[in-house]
Design an enzyme around this catalytic site. Structure first.
Site, PDB file in Angstrom:
ATOM      1  N   GLY A  92       0.763  -1.240   0.000  1.00 16.53           N
ATOM      2  CA  GLY A  92       0.000   0.000   0.000  1.00 16.53           C
ATOM      3  C   GLY A  92       0.786   1.277   0.000  1.00 16.53           C
ATOM      4  CE1 TYR A 112      -8.342   0.395  -9.654  1.00 18.58           C
ATOM      5  CE2 TYR A 112      -6.228   0.727 -10.722  1.00 18.58           C
ATOM      6  CZ  TYR A 112      -7.114  -0.096 -10.066  1.00 18.58           C
ATOM      7  OH  TYR A 112      -6.761  -1.390  -9.804  1.00 18.58           O
ATOM      8  CB  CYS A 114     -14.447   1.191 -30.526  1.00 15.69           C
ATOM      9  SG  CYS A 114     -13.513   1.198 -32.047  1.00 15.69           S
ATOM     10  CD  GLU A 115     -15.987   0.663 -24.592  1.00 13.40           C
ATOM     11  OE1 GLU A 115     -16.684   1.515 -24.010  1.00 13.40           O
ATOM     12  OE2 GLU A 115     -16.399  -0.455 -24.931  1.00 13.40           O
TER      13      GLU A 115
HETATM   14  C1  LIG Z   1      -2.505  -5.491  -4.078  1.00 14.46           C
HETATM   15  C2  LIG Z   1      -2.007  -6.033  -2.800  1.00 14.46           C
HETATM   16  C3  LIG Z   1      -0.753  -5.654  -2.313  1.00 14.46           C
HETATM   17  C4  LIG Z   1       0.123  -4.646  -3.003  1.00 14.46           C
HETATM   18  O1  LIG Z   1      -0.387  -3.360  -2.894  1.00 14.46           O
HETATM   19  P1  LIG Z   1       0.490  -2.106  -3.377  1.00 14.46           P
HETATM   20  O2  LIG Z   1      -0.381  -0.946  -3.111  1.00 14.46           O
HETATM   21  O3  LIG Z   1       0.796  -2.302  -4.799  1.00 14.46           O
HETATM   22  O4  LIG Z   1       1.714  -2.091  -2.521  1.00 14.46           O
HETATM   23  C5  LIG Z   1      -0.317  -6.248  -1.152  1.00 14.46           C
HETATM   24  N1  LIG Z   1      -1.067  -7.163  -0.487  1.00 14.46           N
HETATM   25  C6  LIG Z   1      -2.277  -7.541  -0.928  1.00 14.46           C
HETATM   26  C7  LIG Z   1      -3.039  -8.564  -0.162  1.00 14.46           C
HETATM   27  C8  LIG Z   1      -2.791  -6.997  -2.095  1.00 14.46           C
HETATM   28  O5  LIG Z   1      -4.006  -7.366  -2.506  1.00 14.46           O
END
Ligand SMILES: *Cc1c(COP(=O)(O)O)cnc(C)c1O
Length: 419
Positions: free
Chosen positions: A239, A318, A345-346
């Site tokens: 994340g 997104y 084509c969107e």
């Molecule tokens: C997608 C995901 C990640 C990686 O997330 P990033 O934001 O790319 O670091 C890590 N763990 C799980 C369980 C995920 O689904």
């Protein structure tokens, strides 16, 4: 530091010009920097100092086996969400004892494959899945090492499509249910409790959502310890955000130190696993595309390029913003405002709205920060072949995935027998 910079008006990946790559391999294509991947991985790894840890790179961000192989050589672990991803990790020389397996819908055969390959932890997302893991482990006569992926219900303050840790999300076990789920796990003969996991979302640009989640997870670790259930690893998910367009995410050391300090504040000291995807891959790649036509409608200029939403889905999926740069800089005086649009084509087939660019038909553009969730989401909509992938290592450009051919595109399709 960026590994994609201009030199004398030409955009380079490391020591290799992007225009030379386009000339050799065609467009659209993805171009990665080996040094960028390695620098990002090492930055996180060294931020832990001597605290026991495993970097489990989230394979879904960029699963090219050349990428996985480079990270495996550094000693990386991997976070997988399918049997296919585990097969890629094994193919790339990754160590299954450093693999964690996430996902809400693991099938019996996927679980069996993971257990046979002795992954470190199956991160279970529901009590129903726990019962399935027990059943599969018993049928193989093995013990499955597990964690529960808990859902701490914190807001990661990111795009709703990439928020995963709130009560309304399909992911994880709620905190209310987690305690009983662990108790149930200890009753099962073929289950060994290894850890606790959480992953609250992606492109997080502050430390507070991580530390808020950590506190809730650590309270659970304490409650479990009081019940005699020992947690051996804290898996804090991925994340960590990146700079796409002026964001200022925490540095690796701020991010890691906030977690280590959070543990100390709780009087807990456990090995940590993290699952970074975007942080390692995002700014380690660009997508190269060529302008087919410039088009002027009443109030709009369009740069129509040869890459579309099938090649890079993030803007359409997104509303993601990717900086778009000309590969060869022209005089700024000629700049106009363009929507950079693709061939699909969107109406959603747009790579960027309202971009000031000095360009002509035939020019190359680099869509920046496309190393994560780029090629992996590419698809064949409009019967478009998947693009090539190139890994630059200094002055060398290695083709790490050939452009898909039409024969490959239709390879699974069959006609009905003649009447
Ligand atoms: C997608 C995901 C990640 C990686 O997330 P990033 O934001 O790319 O670091 C890590 N763990 C799980 C369980 C995920 O689904």
């Amino acid at each position: 530091m960026s590994f994609f910079e201009y030199r004398d008006g030409q955009l380079f990946a490391e020591q290799t010009s992007l225009s030379s790559i386009a000339a050799e391999h065609g467009t659209p294509c993805y171009v990665y920097s080996r040094a960028a991947f390695e620098t990002q991985w090492k930055a996180l790894d060294s931020a832990f100092g001597d605290h026991p840890h495993t970097i489990c790179y989230a394979v879904k961000a960029n699963s090219n086996i050349a990428v996985l192989n480079l990270l495996a050589r550094l000693g990386s672990g991997f976070d997988i969400v399918s049997e296919g991803e585990l097969r890629r990790v094994l193919k790339a020389g990754g160590d299954p004892s450093k693999v964690v397996f996430s996902g809400v819908a693991k099938s019996k055969s996927e679980l069996a494959f993971a257990m046979q390959n002795k992954v470190r932890s199956i991160n279970i997302e529901s009590v129903a899945e726990l019962e399935r893991v027990q059943e599969v482990a018993a049928s193989l006569n093995v013990t499955a090492s597990i964690a529960f992926r808990v859902n701490p219900n914190v807001d990661p303050e990111t795009h709703p499509y990439i928020s995963t840790g709130m009560d309304k999300a399909k992911f994880g076990v709620t905190m209310e249910a987690a305690f009983d789920a662990y108790k149930r796990a200890t009753e099962l003969t073929n289950i060994e409790v290894h850890g606790i996991a959480c992953h609250i979302g992606s492109q997080i640009t502050k430390t507070s959502p991580f530390t808020d989640a950590l506190k809730i997870v650590l309270d659970m670790v304490k409650r479990l310890a009081d019940e005699g259930i020992k947690i051996k690893q804290l898996d804090l998910g991925g994340g960590l955000g990146i700079d796409y367009h002026g964001e200022t995410p925490p540095s690796p050391s701020d991010y890691v130190q906030s977690m280590i300090n959070g543990m100390k504040d709780h009087g807990i000291n456990l090995p940590i696993a993290i699952e970074p995807g975007r942080y390692i891959a995002g700014n380690s790649g660009v997508m190269l595309t060529q302008i087919e036509f410039l088009k002027h409608n009443k109030n709009k200029n369009f740069a129509i390029v040869d890459a579309g939403m099938n090649d890079l889905l993030r803007p359409a999926l997104y509303q993601a913003f990717h900086v778009i740069k000309p590969v060869e800089q022209r005089s700024r005086q000629a700049a106009k405002i363009f929507d950079v649009v693709g061939p699909v084509c969107e109406s959603a087939c747009v790579l960027g709205y309202d971009r000031e660019l000095a360009v002509e038909a035939g020019d190359l553009l680099a869509v920046m920060s496309a190393g994560a969730y780029g090629f992996v989401m590419a698809n064949n909509y409009n019967s478009r072949n998947k693009p090539a992938e190139i890994m630059v290592d200094s002055t060398q450009a290695h083709l790490v995935r050939k452009r898909e051919t039409f024969d490959q595109l239709i390879s699974g399709e069959v006609l009905l027998a003649a009447d």
